[in-house]
Design a protein around this motif. Sequence first.
Motif, PDB file in Angstrom:
ATOM      1  N   GLU A 178      12.050   2.562   3.594  1.00 43.74           N
ATOM      2  CA  GLU A 178      10.608   2.809   3.898  1.00 43.74           C
ATOM      3  C   GLU A 178      10.510   1.614   4.955  1.00 43.74           C
ATOM      4  N   LYS A 237      10.488  -0.217  -7.691  1.00 40.55           N
ATOM      5  CA  LYS A 237       9.598  -0.971  -5.905  1.00 40.55           C
ATOM      6  C   LYS A 237       9.891  -2.698  -5.768  1.00 40.55           C
ATOM      7  N   ASP A 255      10.402  -1.427   2.467  1.00 45.29           N
ATOM      8  CA  ASP A 255       9.834  -1.118   1.208  1.00 45.29           C
ATOM      9  C   ASP A 255      10.818  -0.713   0.498  1.00 45.29           C
ATOM     10  N   THR A 302       4.264   3.220   4.686  1.00 47.42           N
ATOM     11  CA  THR A 302       4.878   4.251   5.681  1.00 47.42           C
ATOM     12  C   THR A 302       5.313   4.942   6.092  1.00 47.42           C
ATOM     13  N   LEU A 326       1.028  -1.196   0.123  1.00 40.57           N
ATOM     14  CA  LEU A 326       0.251  -0.185  -0.094  1.00 40.57           C
ATOM     15  C   LEU A 326       1.331   0.881   0.052  1.00 40.57           C
ATOM     16  N   GLU A 376       7.819  -0.997   7.349  1.00 42.17           N
ATOM     17  CA  GLU A 376       6.408  -1.075   6.702  1.00 42.17           C
ATOM     18  C   GLU A 376       5.959  -2.012   7.754  1.00 42.17           C
TER      19      GLU A 376
HETATM   20 MG    MG Z   1       6.447   1.772   0.526  1.00 44.25          MG
END
Ligand code: MG
Length: 218
Positions: free
Chosen positions: A69, A121, A100, A190, A21, A71
């Motif tokens: 990031e 990503k 992430d 995040t 997300l 999470e």
């Molecule tokens: Mg992220």
Amino acid sequence: MYNLRVTGTEKVFQVGKVVCLGRNYSEHIRELGNEVPDRPVIFIKPATSIIGQSEKIVIPSYSRDCHHEVELAVLIGKTGKNISEDQAMEHVAGYGVAIDLTLRDVQSELKAKGLPWEVAKGFDTSCPLSGFVASDQVGNPHDLGIRLAVNGELRQDSTTACMMRRIPQMIREISAVFTLEEGDIILTGTPAGVGAIKSGDRLSAQIDGVGTLEVSVE
Ligand code: MG
């Protein structure tokens, strides 16, 4: 293929996909100058992007700006499609700590052109994961301190209470698009404080009551 177990249990989960997300903490949306989405921002990392505790992040040569990031990771323990919010938490087997990793320069370019983000990503090593703890061992997943330090310096420091979309809503929205299978993982977004990492850096991520994750950059 990536297999994981929930601490203290024998069952092995084979991770199929990692559904992520974006833009789920308002201060992080602000720091990147994005708009608050009315519909969820969803993307997928392939299972090949996962690395475990103490493994090395390899930043692809096509990027000069790889960001961390931290999470909360949600492990799906029961397969479902079109899962209602009432039943969503029955599909959660456990929680872990994830990072992430995002090639911000590459992502910005893709975003500007309206192109998909996978190259920024989903590259190999872009999804470090801790061990997982059973969901019944974690009190309220929407009230956990979440932090990330680089070389001992605190960069991200927030709480999962700041998530705008809560886990039941995410599961409902995601499972309306993708069947969530046993072993899938959801990354829940995040908080603020994302920043660049470089070769030799040591990352230490922590979520209270869930665990810690230590990885370094090759
Ligand atoms: Mg992220």
